[in-house]
Structures are given as C-alpha cells and as structure tokens.
Design an enzyme around this catalytic site. Structure first.
Site: not given
Lengths: 405, 405
Positions: B190, B201, B281, B400
């Site tokens: 993930k 991350t 993202e 974000n």
C-alpha cells in the site's frame, strides 16, 4: 506597509533604485515580450564612484548573463545594469553568450554617445524568463538605445524599471532606506517562482549613495543575502539566472561604518524577501518556519528548509489543516541531529506537539488566516534559523503547468 | 498487465501474499476507519520455517510499530504480521508503543488459542494513516481475535488483506512470482502519498515458500528495495511508518540460490513499485527519470532524484509541457559533478536539449500521453539510475490539503 524605523533610519516601499543620490533608471517595452508589456530596464550610476559587488546563482547551469556579469564584477566596478524580462537567455549556447556581450557593447556605445564614456566591461546584464530560447536581438538592441534616451529625460524611472523586470510577479517590488546621517539605499527585485535554496529565482539591484569599497559592498551583500534571499524557499527550485547586485557611488559624501552598511543593506533585502514571499506564484498563505534548539545554526537552517520544501506540509497549509505530523515527518528526514522525543511544534503560538507527542486540541488550531508561523523546538542546542515559504496551492499548479506553452 | 516471463518464472498480479504455499491471510473491518471499510489485515506463516527480514523507514521520527517490528526482526524470525490502516500510531508517545505491544500480545494469544503456540516476539506490527492520534484499541483488540477466526476459515484471504491496508490508494496492489522450479513469491503493498527518498510511504509484505536463511532474505530484500522502492519518489516526503517485510517458510521444499532469490524478490518489488507509481495521489502522468553518463551510480541517482522532486518539472509535466529548461535547472542544482555544456535531454525519445542548448522542435514535443520518459545524458562516466515519479497535479493538492480534516 507604513514607514518603518530600523537600523538608524527609515524603510519605505514607495521608492526603489533611484532613491539614493546619483542614480537614474528607466523601464520600456522593447518588444521582447509578445504582450507589449515593459520588458527592458536600465539602472545607471552617475558616480562619482562606481564600486560594486554581486552574488549569483549556485546552479551549475548558469545563464549567459550570469557568466558575463560574474566576469565583469571581478573588477569591483559597475557603471550600469541592463535587465530584460521575456527570456532567460539560459541554455542558449555560445550564441546566447554573444547576445549578452552584444547587449553590453550596445549599451556602452549608447551611453558614450550620450556623453558618458563607458566600456562594455563596466556593464552588468541580467535576464529573466523562459529557459532555452534565444533573445530577439532585433528588438533588444534598438531598445538599448531607446532606454538610454528615456533615462536621460528624468530622475524618476526607478518604478518603471521595477515594472520592466517582472515576469509572473503581480506587483513590482521596491524598498528604500534613508539613514538619519543623510545617506540612502534603494532596491528593486523580481521573482515569483523557482524560488529556492540559494537565492530565490530573482534579479535584485541595490543602489546606495554611501561611499564604500567593493570589498565592503561584498561583505554587506553576502551577509544580507545569506539571511534573507537564501532563506526564502518557495518551491525548492533554484534558477539559472539569480543575480543580486549592489552599487555604491559615494554621492552622499558619507562613508558609513561596515556595521551601518551591513544593517542598511540587510534591512532592504529583508523587506524585499518578504515582498517576494507575499507575491509568490499561487500563494494563499505566507509561512515562516522557525527552528530553534538545533546543535548549530546550519542544522537549524537545514531543518527549517526541509519543512519549507515538504509538499505535504505545504498542501496541508493550503487547506488550513494543522496536520503537524507532516512537520515531524519532514524534520525527521532532515540530515541533522535529532531526538524525536524532544521535538515540540507550535502553529501561530499554539502547541500542537510536545516532546514528540500530540498536544490536546492540536487538530482544532485555526490556520484559516493568511499568515502561518511554525515554530519547531528541537531542544538540543542554541542553533536557530527562519525560512520563509508559501503554501502549495491550486494556483501554483495552474501557473506552473501552463508557463511555457 | 498480462503475465510476464521473467527471472526464470512468471509474474502475475492476480495473487498476493497467499500465492506461495503455507500462508494464510485475511482482511476485515474492525471499526478503526470511521467509514466502515476494511482496516485490519493479517498475514500468517504456517511454516515449517519462520525466517524473515525487514527494511524500515530512515526517518528519525519512527512510528511505534516500526520500533516494535525492528526489535522483533533482530531474531530473523516471524510467525505473523498484523497491519492496520486508519491510523499511523506515530508521534503517540509511550502509550502508543504500549498499544503496539498490546496488539502483538493479543494476536499471540488468539493464535495460541487457535492451536498455534505463538509469542508476541514473533509478530510484526504495521500501521498506516494519520500521524499523531492514538489507535482505537477498543476496536482494534477485538478485531485481532476476529481476524484470526476469519483467516482460519480459508486460504484465499490475500486479496482482502491487500484491501485492508489501503489508505488513499484507489486499488489494492499485489504481485506473485511462480518460479519454473516450483517455488513462489507473493506480495502486497500500500502507499499512495508521502512516497519518497528511502522507501516510499508504504507497507509491503512479501512471502515465499522457498527455503532461505534470514541472512539470505535480508540480502535479497535490501537489494530489491534499493533498486525499486528507494527509487520511487512521488513527493519527496518520507514516512514515519515505512516497512517492507520478507517471510520464508520453505514449504515448497526448494532452496533457490541467492541469485535466484534476489531476482524473484526484485521482480515482485519492481512490479509493486510500478503499481504504487501508477496509483499515486493525484497522478495523471507516470514519469520515469533516467540519468546516464554520471561519474557514478550514486551521482546518477542523486541527479534523477533532483529532477523527480522538482515541483516546476512536475507541474510542467501535469500541463504536458516539454519545458526542458526546468530539467536542466534541476540537474544543475544537484550536488554532482556536471558539465552544463555536455548535458543532453530527451523526452519520450525526442531530443529537446543537446549539449546544453535547445534542440530544434523541442517546444513541439507531444507529452499529452500518460507516460513520460525523461533521459538525461551527462556524458561524464558510466553511472546510470532511474527514478519513478509522477506529475504534480490539482488532484495531488486537493487530496493532500484535505487529508486530516
């Protein structure tokens, strides 16, 4: 901003490079920009002295005008600065360097014709705009003659010059300092994006009618840029064209001490840095990151810059989101000495993280205003530094995704 | 993607951690996420071996589960991995560490009750989500017992587990490698934001039914992460929680050579890194930055990362703008050996800058497609490296700026 009393004098934003005695300036539309806006600026030093110093980009890819002006400045002497917007003249090969040289030669000729014997080696050249295209010399060279005539007609061209160096800037940036002892400093700046680690992407010309040696000017300028423009970091990008020049002509008859000169130049540069931050591309928040308690000033600066450059911190601020965990994550990856359990963070004076752990009410801190002050206390030593930055907004993405096309 | 023949076997994306023999997995909604989505995952190794290795974030601010799992891994042995989304358990102080410890103890108890005697010291814990909040242990602990029952019921929970670790990911990421010699590697990952310099991350669990020592696993995992996850840089931000685990149980009865193991683990990690890039993202462009001709591989990587992290390069790509000057400016500020007059850049195979100067037609190169390959040739040596990144889009800013609130 109203006038500010500082460093033994007064700081104002209504005047720029022509505030000191013995300088003329002008700004014209030479046709370099397709939209017909002002695009050529001149700053001319009438003397009696021609002392000068310069600080340039640390980027290894340096534009032709930077290479030229660095060479010129080795003499510590400048008569004039010619600046164009509408093209950076960077990555343009030997032909681009010849264009810069030809611009200086043309200006030397025009100034000499006007009655001031000048050599190309006394002229600095600055360019700003898109990287990679040759300048339209068929427009630029006639503009050089025209701008000398324009300058000859009056003493008040400073504001026109400040307009003519703008690219994506929305307002011209000027500052002037009037010392109580009757000497003055004036300056103009441009720069709205590609603002980063060592010198924001920008052109700055600072003038003074104080008497000072090139070495004194160099000391004052390096001190000021280190504490101001070097600590302005909008997007971590460092330009090919950054140039900051300081000219001194002694026209006031006053010879300030090094400390006085340092303080005056610092005051003017600090104010310009604040203006640059406030007008950065897409800015909706003015952000100051202060790190204290680092083992050294260098480490404080490294940590502050790491936070200032972090996209997740910057997008959170755009959303007025007190997401302090991102600040800790950014500090944690900085190459500095750190004890995570001693880190304390506050936003606009409200503690959000104390000794590495969230503080009560941290998620409710109101960041909806235009100014955000971040204080990161490392608790290890005496090192302190502040970096100015902005949020990362839709406006930034919009402006920068459509710049060259 | 269809099946790919690679490294002596076949790579598929339809299976994950349960593809090798002797692993069970499950994913459930324990109520950690307020929206009721899957938020707790378990990967259980049935043996006969329990060899394991791990690679963790280089961030100095490490989440409680990272500190715990690093400690557990010193034994080179793992029975199970319990992972939660919906909270990072980072910057949560001693209480947060106790929560991680309690989670491992609870799982050890539940597994022992199920008939597999297990100690907390054989269990790795991973967490992902917002930094700074304590986990809802009143939901998490009952979930741990429930997920053991869930896992007990079948062998096919790998995909549920891959779903349960998602945060802003839009799709689960799995990959499996089936070697022709009848041993297998499976994995899930993930990670969609805060993807940066050393490990994106992310959480990754890799399983294999090959027989291997903890040292062999460590070698294979470090080699793979160095070349894949460490070279995925979406936003320059490095998380507090990054964890990559590799478990081997020898259930296949095959003992591959170190080279075979390295190749298989690399193939799976490389595919997962590509999946992470594609689902980052706000991504609208998948970008690969390759630097060749550097004086060393390290310098090539430094240069590629500098370009990959440059906001102006990334916004230009969002706008499909072949603004190659920004690539040169980014390379020019990288701390590497550089001769600006030897730098050649191409976009999707089209030269845009040759020996530091713009190439004819550079502004017309079509970058409207979803994939952009940037090649930067420094012309100095043999060092080569590729970094995967994305564009910087409105979607990234949107996602974000509204994540924690």
């Amino acid at each position: 901003m109203t006038d500010t009393d500082i460093a033994g004098g007064k700081l104002v934003r209504t005047q720029g490079v022509t505030a000191p005695l013995g300088y003329r300036a002008a700004g014209i539309a030479a046709g370099i920009k397709a939209n017909g806006k002002l695009d050529l600026a001149l700053v001319f030093n009438e003397g009696p002295d021609y002392a000068a110093a310069g600080v340039f980009t640390r980027n290894k890819v340096k534009a032709a005008p930077v290479l030229w002006s660095q060479q010129v400045l080795t003499s510590g002497r400048l008569r004039a600065v010619i600046l164009n917007s509408g093209g950076a003249n960077a990555c343009t090969g030997p032909g681009g360097f010849q264009d810069t040289h030809a611009t200086a030669e043309e200006l030397a000729k025009a100034l000499s014709n006007w009655g001031t014997e000048t050599g190309a080696g006394e002229i600095a050249v600055c360019s700003t705009g898109l990287i990679g295209d040759r300048l339209p010399m068929d427009k630029l060279l006639p503009g050089v003659t025209e701008i000398v005539h324009e300058m000859a007609g009056g003493l008040s061209g400073g504001t026109d010059a400040a307009h003519a160096i703008m690219t994506t800037d929305t307002v011209p940036k000027q500052a002037a300092f009037h010392h109580a002892d009757k000497w003055n400093v004036g300056a103009m700046a441009k720069g709205a994006g590609m603002l980063a680690p060592s010198l924001a992407t920008m052109l700055v010309v600072v003038t003074t009618d104080a008497a000072a040696t090139p070495q004194q000017l160099d000391t004052a300028l390096r001190n000021a840029t280190r504490l101001t423009f070097d600590r302005l970091d909008v997007d971590g990008s460092c330009s090919t064209n950054d140039t900051v020049l300081l000219l001194a002509n002694g026209a006031s008859g006053v010879t300030p001490s090094q400390e006085e000169l340092d303080a005056a130049v610092l005051a003017v540069c600090d104010d310009l840095a604040a203006q640059l931050m406030a007008d950065a591309e897409g800015v909706t928040k003015r952000v100051e990151i202060t790190v204290t308690g680092a083992v050294s000033e260098d480490e404080a600066l490294t940590a502050a810059r790491a936070v200032a450059r972090d996209s997740l911190v910057k997008t959170a601020f755009f959303g007025s989101d007190p997401n302090w965990g991102r600040v800790l994550a950014a500090v944690g990856i900085a190459p500095i000495e750190l004890d995570p359990d001693r880190v304390t963070v506050s936003f606009n004076g409200n503690p959000v993280c104390v000794n590495g752990t969230g503080a009560p009410g941290a998620r409710e801190v109101d960041l909806s205003g235009p100014d955000i002050a971040v204080l990161v206390e490392l608790g290890l030593g005496e090192g302190t530094a502040t970096v100015r930055t902005t949020d990362l907004s839709h406006g930034y993405v919009e402006e920068n995704s459509a710049y060259s096309s």
